[in-house]
Design an enzyme around this catalytic site. Structure first.
Site, short mmCIF file in Angstrom:
data_model
loop_
_atom_site.label_atom_id
_atom_site.label_comp_id
_atom_site.label_asym_id
_atom_site.label_seq_id
_atom_site.Cartn_x
_atom_site.Cartn_y
_atom_site.Cartn_z
N HIS A 192 -0.20 1.05 0.10
CA HIS A 192 0.57 2.05 0.84
C HIS A 192 1.74 2.60 0.04
O HIS A 192 2.29 3.64 0.37
CB HIS A 192 1.02 1.50 2.20
CG HIS A 192 2.10 0.47 2.12
ND1 HIS A 192 1.87 -0.87 2.27
CD2 HIS A 192 3.42 0.59 1.92
CE1 HIS A 192 2.99 -1.53 2.19
NE2 HIS A 192 3.97 -0.66 1.97
N ASP B 71 -4.60 -3.69 1.17
CA ASP B 71 -3.28 -3.14 0.90
C ASP B 71 -2.77 -3.59 -0.47
O ASP B 71 -1.60 -3.97 -0.62
CB ASP B 71 -2.26 -3.51 1.98
CG ASP B 71 -1.01 -2.62 1.92
OD1 ASP B 71 -1.09 -1.56 1.27
OD2 ASP B 71 0.02 -3.01 2.50
N SER C 65 8.29 -3.26 -0.30
CA SER C 65 6.83 -3.34 -0.36
C SER C 65 6.32 -3.33 -1.78
O SER C 65 6.75 -2.55 -2.61
CB SER C 65 6.21 -2.15 0.37
OG SER C 65 6.40 -2.27 1.74
#
Length: 469
Positions: A197, A230, A312
């Site tokens: 992402h 992911d 992230s």
């Protein structure tokens, strides 16, 4: 539970991925919330026969995301068919309902990504302005306590060794939309591991850069990305010859209570180090991209180290400086934060175990495509504590149990409720999918299921699915 990849609220995570369950899922810990989403989504954050249900449907409605590095990535459940047999476990989307069932961490999870050109610069300016408004105060000391010694194993020593091998990633689409996240050096060839992402906006012709703590910035390109896991790998262009890959640990050996150190760029503040412990293992977390169209699933490491939008893709380290996970999602009580509408850390962060991420990264480097384990059956995404039920109808009119697939050969049938994968308790479809994806194609697992009120067990050899589509 909600997690964020980029500071965007996420819809509830589905009880199971859209494609059919093609890989067994390990048992999920009791007492988790269904619908967790990845934490590190970019600005705003796999099956036997072709599975029309892929990409996985968004997880059912879940709490707002916290934010760990990518922009607004969350899980949300959509109404519709079950997951196709080509995925770890296909899932059948439940009809909308009030209230939430128990289930694993399938609640909405925020992908922590930071919108490019947004919060990062604005926040830095605001902080500087406020700190400068009342004049400056200088505190001086006439004596020195001597040289400060930072022994190996201290947080300062671990941070000093790891920071030079972490990067702040800026990804933007051809239209200029994008976000900020984190990544770390995987090998001396210039490969950087991060969250899918974080770089999703730059996959199709966008702009991608990686900046080291010393200020050196490099253009980069996406080598491969796995939306379901992911995980993504990018490669630096004109990579320097002195890259130092971080040492990878063994996430299977991690124990609850172990110390953790997280590195990232929360709210655009690059090279930030936070500490905590491993709060839990094997948390079933589901997340989507904020638009509710694509879901990711993991059996995550839970940590209370502060993780926010921008973290992230960054490394979660143990006390020795070994990478044990990739920070990906957080749960938050609200979407507020610095007036930006982004949620922040409340001590519930989630990381992809490094053993799984390493396998995925190596596949992406070698082939450019992810490989998913699967059982070849569609499972319901209904929030429940009873298990993962194989649906009566498959995705897009397909068979709920893939003819000749792993589940079919193991004797599983529509209506069966899978309650355990090996020794892992399965409380929902999403939990099953996340556990299946911790395995590799060809692995043999023991499936415990209920049929007609009686418990049965069967041996199953996991099949494989290549790619996210």
């Amino acid at each position: 539970m909600s997690t964020e990849n980029e500071g965007t609220a996420v819809p509830p995570a589905p009880s199971a991925p859209p494609p059919p369950a093609d890989a067994p899922a390990a048992s999920a810990p009791q007492g988790t919330h269904p619908g967790a989403a990845p934490a590190d989504q970019g600005a705003g954050e796999s099956s036997s026969a072709p599975d029309p249900s892929w990409p996985p449907p968004p997880p059912p409605s879940t709490p707002a995301y916290g934010g760990d590095g990518a922009a607004g990535h969350g899980a949300a459940g959509q109404g519709g068919g079950g997951w196709g047999a080509g995925w770890g476990a296909a899932h059948q989307q439940p009809a909308p309902k009030n209230g939430r069932g128990r289930g694993g961490l399938v609640a909405a999870v925020l992908v922590a990504a930071l919108v490019a050109g947004g919060l990062g610069g604005g926040l830095g300016y605001t902080l500087a302005e406020e700190n400068d408004s009342g004049g400056s105060t200088t505190v001086s000391s006439t004596t020195s306590g001597g040289n400060v010694k930072r022994d190996p194993g201290t947080v300062a020593a671990v941070a000093a060794a790891a920071l030079p091998s972490t990067v702040t990633i800026e990804a933007a689409s051809s239209s200029g939309e994008g976000g900020t996240g984190t990544g770390f050096v995987f090998d001396k060839q210039g490969h950087i591991v991060t969250n899918n992402h974080v770089v999703a906006d730059a996959v199709d012709g966008g702009n991608l850069t990686a900046t080291f703590p010393n200020g050196k910035k490099y253009d980069a390109e996406v080598v491969g990305n796995a939306q379901g896991y992911d995980v993504a790998v990018i490669k630096l262009k004109n990579a320097p010859s002195d890259l130092k890959p971080l040492t990878l640990g063994n996430s299977d050996d991690v124990a609850v209570g172990d110390s953790t150190i997280a590195i990232g760029a929360p709210f655009g503040l690059s090279n930030t180090v936070t500490t905590g412990i491993i709060s839990a293992k094997n948390r079933p977390v589901a997340s989507s991209d904020g638009s509710g169209s694509k879901a990711s699933y993991m059996s995550a490491l839970q940590t209370d180290a502060s993780i926010n939008p921008g973290n992230s893709g960054g490394p979660l380290l143990d006390a020795q400086g070994n990478v044990i996970g990739i920070n990906s999602a957080i749960q938050s009580t609200s979407n507020g934060g610095f007036g930006t509408g982004q949620a922040g850390s409340i001590g519930l962060g989630f990381a992809i175990p490094i053993n799984q991420a390493k396998y995925v990264a190596q596949e992406l480097i070698e082939t450019g495509k992810p490989v998913y384990a699967k059982i070849g059956a569609s499972v319901s995404l209904e929030d429940t504590t009873n298990g993962a039920q194989i649906t009566e109808q498959g995705v897009g009119g397909a068979e709920p149990v893939d003819p000749g697939g792993p589940a079919d050969k193991a004797g599983l049938k529509p209506g069966d409720v899978i309650t355990k994968l090996d020794d892992r308790v399965i409380d929902s479809g999403p939990t099953l999918i996340g556990e299946i994806w911790t395995h590799k194609p060809g692995d043999e697992v023991t499936i415990t299921y209920e049929r007609g009120g009686k418990e049965h067990t069967t041996e199953l050899t996991l099949g494989s699915r290549v790619g996210d589509s």
